[in-house]
Motif scaffolding. Structure first.
Motif, PDB file in Angstrom:
ATOM      1  N   PHE A   1       0.739  -1.127  -0.130  1.00 27.97           N
ATOM      2  CA  PHE A   1       0.474   0.363   0.081  1.00 27.97           C
ATOM      3  C   PHE A   1       1.166   1.135  -0.122  1.00 27.97           C
ATOM      4  CE2 PHE A   1      -2.358   3.437   2.107  1.00 27.97           C
ATOM      5  CZ  PHE A   1      -3.745   3.749   1.596  1.00 27.97           C
ATOM      6  N   ILE A   2       1.953   1.080   0.773  1.00 24.66           N
ATOM      7  CA  ILE A   2       3.000   2.359   1.192  1.00 24.66           C
ATOM      8  C   ILE A   2       3.174   2.853  -0.428  1.00 24.66           C
ATOM      9  CG2 ILE A   2       4.733   3.499   2.491  1.00 24.66           C
ATOM     10  CD1 ILE A   2       3.520   2.087   4.933  1.00 24.66           C
ATOM     11  N   LEU A   3       4.232   1.235  -0.730  1.00 22.12           N
ATOM     12  CA  LEU A   3       5.187   1.914  -1.693  1.00 22.12           C
ATOM     13  C   LEU A   3       3.994   2.332  -3.056  1.00 22.12           C
ATOM     14  CD1 LEU A   3       7.572  -1.109  -1.864  1.00 22.12           C
ATOM     15  CD2 LEU A   3       8.015   1.334  -1.456  1.00 22.12           C
ATOM     16  N   SER A   4       2.839   1.572  -3.045  1.00 23.60           N
ATOM     17  CA  SER A   4       2.032   2.046  -4.293  1.00 23.60           C
ATOM     18  C   SER A   4       1.457   3.293  -4.203  1.00 23.60           C
ATOM     19  CB  SER A   4       1.134   1.241  -4.567  1.00 23.60           C
ATOM     20  OG  SER A   4       1.619  -0.653  -4.733  1.00 23.60           O
ATOM     21  N   PHE A   5       1.246   3.863  -2.636  1.00 26.75           N
ATOM     22  CA  PHE A   5       0.674   4.709  -3.038  1.00 26.75           C
ATOM     23  C   PHE A   5       1.048   6.405  -3.814  1.00 26.75           C
ATOM     24  CE2 PHE A   5       0.428   8.823  -0.336  1.00 26.75           C
ATOM     25  CZ  PHE A   5      -0.441   9.090  -0.245  1.00 26.75           C
ATOM     26  N   ILE A   6       3.222   6.111  -2.847  1.00 28.40           N
ATOM     27  CA  ILE A   6       3.948   6.958  -2.628  1.00 28.40           C
ATOM     28  C   ILE A   6       4.478   7.156  -4.345  1.00 28.40           C
ATOM     29  CG2 ILE A   6       6.120   7.432  -3.166  1.00 28.40           C
ATOM     30  CD1 ILE A   6       5.718   6.065  -0.175  1.00 28.40           C
TER      31      ILE A   6
ATOM     32  N   TYR B   1      -1.731  18.756  -3.766  1.00 29.64           N
ATOM     33  CA  TYR B   1      -0.874  19.269  -4.104  1.00 29.64           C
ATOM     34  C   TYR B   1      -0.550  20.012  -5.810  1.00 29.64           C
ATOM     35  CZ  TYR B   1       4.064  20.897  -4.907  1.00 29.64           C
ATOM     36  OH  TYR B   1       5.996  21.701  -4.703  1.00 29.64           O
ATOM     37  N   GLU B   2      -0.294  21.270  -5.874  1.00 31.39           N
ATOM     38  CA  GLU B   2      -1.109  21.979  -7.714  1.00 31.39           C
ATOM     39  C   GLU B   2      -1.827  21.413  -7.996  1.00 31.39           C
ATOM     40  OE1 GLU B   2       1.364  24.614  -7.877  1.00 31.39           O
ATOM     41  OE2 GLU B   2       2.609  24.548  -5.931  1.00 31.39           O
ATOM     42  N   GLY B   3      -3.099  21.106  -7.346  1.00 34.34           N
ATOM     43  CA  GLY B   3      -3.833  19.918  -8.619  1.00 34.34           C
ATOM     44  C   GLY B   3      -3.670  18.986  -9.280  1.00 34.34           C
ATOM     45  N   PHE B   4      -2.645  18.507  -8.807  1.00 37.98           N
ATOM     46  CA  PHE B   4      -1.769  17.097  -9.300  1.00 37.98           C
ATOM     47  C   PHE B   4      -2.220  16.036  -8.981  1.00 37.98           C
ATOM     48  CE2 PHE B   4       1.837  20.510 -11.362  1.00 37.98           C
ATOM     49  CZ  PHE B   4       1.148  20.671 -12.377  1.00 37.98           C
ATOM     50  N   ILE B   5      -1.435  16.428  -7.190  1.00 43.69           N
ATOM     51  CA  ILE B   5      -1.987  14.753  -6.477  1.00 43.69           C
ATOM     52  C   ILE B   5      -2.640  15.299  -6.035  1.00 43.69           C
ATOM     53  CG2 ILE B   5      -0.316  14.161  -7.162  1.00 43.69           C
ATOM     54  CD1 ILE B   5       1.536  14.817  -5.220  1.00 43.69           C
ATOM     55  N   CYS B   6      -3.258  14.412  -5.314  1.00 45.83           N
ATOM     56  CA  CYS B   6      -4.124  14.986  -4.066  1.00 45.83           C
ATOM     57  C   CYS B   6      -4.280  13.546  -2.935  1.00 45.83           C
ATOM     58  CB  CYS B   6      -6.145  15.178  -3.853  1.00 45.83           C
ATOM     59  SG  CYS B   6      -6.920  14.248  -4.961  1.00 45.83           S
ATOM     60  N   LEU B   7      -4.440  13.551  -1.858  1.00 42.27           N
ATOM     61  CA  LEU B   7      -4.385  12.884  -0.615  1.00 42.27           C
ATOM     62  C   LEU B   7      -5.669  11.481  -0.794  1.00 42.27           C
ATOM     63  CD1 LEU B   7      -3.410  11.924   2.250  1.00 42.27           C
ATOM     64  CD2 LEU B   7      -4.767  12.672   3.243  1.00 42.27           C
ATOM     65  N   GLU B   8      -6.740  12.117  -1.103  1.00 42.96           N
ATOM     66  CA  GLU B   8      -7.817  10.627  -1.057  1.00 42.96           C
ATOM     67  C   GLU B   8      -7.852   9.796  -2.209  1.00 42.96           C
ATOM     68  OE1 GLU B   8     -12.078  11.220  -3.806  1.00 42.96           O
ATOM     69  OE2 GLU B   8     -11.843  13.115  -2.230  1.00 42.96           O
ATOM     70  N   PHE B   9      -7.297  11.292  -3.312  1.00 43.66           N
ATOM     71  CA  PHE B   9      -6.615   9.591  -4.948  1.00 43.66           C
ATOM     72  C   PHE B   9      -5.599   9.095  -4.660  1.00 43.66           C
ATOM     73  CE2 PHE B   9     -10.098  11.989  -6.683  1.00 43.66           C
ATOM     74  CZ  PHE B   9     -10.096  11.447  -7.882  1.00 43.66           C
ATOM     75  N   SER B  10      -5.058   9.687  -4.024  1.00 47.38           N
ATOM     76  CA  SER B  10      -3.025   9.139  -3.363  1.00 47.38           C
ATOM     77  C   SER B  10      -3.699   7.455  -2.911  1.00 47.38           C
ATOM     78  CB  SER B  10      -2.286   9.577  -2.471  1.00 47.38           C
ATOM     79  OG  SER B  10      -1.727  10.567  -3.464  1.00 47.38           O
ATOM     80  N   ASN B  11      -4.787   7.971  -1.649  1.00 45.69           N
ATOM     81  CA  ASN B  11      -5.114   6.760  -1.003  1.00 45.69           C
ATOM     82  C   ASN B  11      -6.131   5.323  -2.047  1.00 45.69           C
ATOM     83  OD1 ASN B  11      -4.407   7.244   1.511  1.00 45.69           O
ATOM     84  ND2 ASN B  11      -5.990   8.400   1.686  1.00 45.69           N
TER      85      ASN B  11
ATOM     86  N   TRP C   1      -5.290   5.046  -5.453  1.00 44.71           N
ATOM     87  CA  TRP C   1      -4.369   4.718  -5.795  1.00 44.71           C
ATOM     88  C   TRP C   1      -3.472   3.051  -4.403  1.00 44.71           C
ATOM     89  CZ3 TRP C   1      -6.216   5.701  -9.614  1.00 44.71           C
ATOM     90  CH2 TRP C   1      -6.589   7.405  -9.761  1.00 44.71           C
ATOM     91  N   GLY C   2      -3.308   3.955  -3.442  1.00 41.94           N
ATOM     92  CA  GLY C   2      -2.875   2.693  -2.306  1.00 41.94           C
ATOM     93  C   GLY C   2      -4.123   0.848  -1.942  1.00 41.94           C
ATOM     94  N   LEU C   3      -5.068   1.741  -2.320  1.00 41.42           N
ATOM     95  CA  LEU C   3      -5.970   0.554  -2.043  1.00 41.42           C
ATOM     96  C   LEU C   3      -6.196  -0.337  -3.589  1.00 41.42           C
ATOM     97  CD1 LEU C   3      -9.387   2.427  -0.287  1.00 41.42           C
ATOM     98  CD2 LEU C   3      -7.893   0.686   0.188  1.00 41.42           C
ATOM     99  N   LEU C   4      -6.431   0.639  -4.358  1.00 41.07           N
ATOM    100  CA  LEU C   4      -6.248  -0.149  -5.516  1.00 41.07           C
ATOM    101  C   LEU C   4      -4.708  -1.508  -5.736  1.00 41.07           C
ATOM    102  CD1 LEU C   4      -7.809  -0.184  -8.350  1.00 41.07           C
ATOM    103  CD2 LEU C   4      -6.382   1.493  -9.715  1.00 41.07           C
ATOM    104  N   SER C   5      -3.794  -0.803  -5.500  1.00 41.64           N
ATOM    105  CA  SER C   5      -2.644  -2.370  -5.908  1.00 41.64           C
ATOM    106  C   SER C   5      -3.584  -3.006  -4.500  1.00 41.64           C
ATOM    107  CB  SER C   5      -1.708  -1.450  -4.911  1.00 41.64           C
ATOM    108  OG  SER C   5      -1.785  -0.884  -4.119  1.00 41.64           O
ATOM    109  N   LEU C   6      -4.319  -2.968  -3.469  1.00 46.62           N
ATOM    110  CA  LEU C   6      -3.837  -4.187  -2.863  1.00 46.62           C
ATOM    111  C   LEU C   6      -5.231  -4.919  -3.767  1.00 46.62           C
ATOM    112  CD1 LEU C   6      -4.262  -2.672   0.852  1.00 46.62           C
ATOM    113  CD2 LEU C   6      -2.134  -3.278  -0.141  1.00 46.62           C
ATOM    114  N   ILE C   7      -6.073  -4.657  -4.216  1.00 46.90           N
ATOM    115  CA  ILE C   7      -6.946  -5.604  -4.564  1.00 46.90           C
ATOM    116  C   ILE C   7      -6.043  -6.164  -5.888  1.00 46.90           C
ATOM    117  CG2 ILE C   7      -9.016  -4.633  -6.456  1.00 46.90           C
ATOM    118  CD1 ILE C   7     -10.420  -2.453  -4.788  1.00 46.90           C
ATOM    119  N   PHE C   8      -5.273  -4.630  -6.826  1.00 46.14           N
ATOM    120  CA  PHE C   8      -4.752  -5.539  -7.874  1.00 46.14           C
ATOM    121  C   PHE C   8      -4.068  -6.828  -7.284  1.00 46.14           C
ATOM    122  CE2 PHE C   8      -0.401  -5.896 -10.266  1.00 46.14           C
ATOM    123  CZ  PHE C   8      -1.351  -5.919 -11.428  1.00 46.14           C
ATOM    124  N   TYR C   9      -3.395  -6.729  -5.790  1.00 45.93           N
ATOM    125  CA  TYR C   9      -2.008  -8.057  -5.292  1.00 45.93           C
ATOM    126  C   TYR C   9      -2.936  -9.162  -5.384  1.00 45.93           C
ATOM    127  CZ  TYR C   9       0.023  -9.966  -2.323  1.00 45.93           C
ATOM    128  OH  TYR C   9       1.196 -11.391  -1.468  1.00 45.93           O
TER     129      TYR C   9
END
Length: 228
Positions: free
Chosen positions: A73-78, A109-119, A121-129
């Motif tokens: 989750f953390i690595l995918s988030f980052i 941050y600058e409209g490019f990324i946000c905490l909501e969607f970064s989370n 991506w992390g959850l999506l990676s867990l579903i993927f795994y």
């Protein structure tokens, strides 16, 4: 064969990502919307993102410990957030366009990324795994070892490259237009404006928005030059 495995994953999930965005944006905007900057049914950022998730999952699948969920989750988030930031920053600085904007979201941050969607991506990676990676790993290996499947993959990627070249040509037109109006271009808003002005059926403009957008931009740039 590793190259072909990555190429297959890229092509497959570029299309899967396009379907996800098509459904999400069409529901949120209450009209059919073709997401992204390409005419075809592809969103390359999802393809690159899935390759990142595949590499992360592949690393941890070989490790003998049970607490894999958190580091995945953390690595995918980052890394997926970093991919989203780099892609958004590149498009803005090079072509002066935005394909997405999280400015109205908290902790962006600058409209490019946000905490909501970064989370997300992390959850999506867990579903993927948990649900996709075990199947994908075997399926991809079998796919790239089949000559007919490799031929189909080559045809698909060839069409993708043609679409990419045409779309980059349109991005250059968008850049010229951005320089004329001296502002950043919101691509989704521009596509909607082009659809309203186009004479073709709305459904066709939703599926192939850049057919109408291309003509709309040419007319817009021409008129703005005349006005100046």
């Amino acid at each position: 064969m590793l190259f072909f495995k990555f190429l297959f994953i890229f092509c497959l999930f570029s299309t899967v990502g396009w379907v996800i965005e098509l459904v999400y944006r069409s529901i949120s905007m209450k009209k059919l919307v073709n997401p992204g900057f390409m005419s075809g049914c592809v969103l390359p950022i999802y393809g690159f993102g899935t390759i990142i998730m595949y590499i992360i999952c592949n690393i941890f699948s070989k490790m003998n410990f049970n607490l894999k969920i958190l580091p995945i989750f953390i690595l995918s988030f980052i890394f997926l957030s970093l991919l989203e930031f780099v892609a958004g920053y590149f498009l803005l600085k090079i072509f002066h366009i935005r394909l997405w904007d999280y400015s109205n979201k908290k902790f962006n941050y600058e409209g490019f990324i946000c905490l909501e969607f970064s989370n997300y991506w992390g959850l999506l990676s867990l579903i993927f795994y948990l649900f996709i990676y075990p199947w994908l790993n075997d399926f991809t290996t079998n796919f790239v070892n089949n000559n007919i499947c490799l031929f189909i993959l080559g045809m698909y990627f060839g069409i993708f490259l043609i679409d990419l070249c045409a779309s980059i040509n349109l991005l250059n037109k968008l850049t010229k237009y951005a320089n004329i109006v001296k502002d950043t271009i919101d691509v989704e808003r521009l596509k909607l404006e082009a659809r309203r002005k186009a004479s073709r059926k709305k459904f066709l403009n939703a599926i192939y928005p850049y057919i109408s957008t291309n003509k709309f931009l040419k007319d817009k740039i021409k008129n703005d030059k005349i006005d100046k």
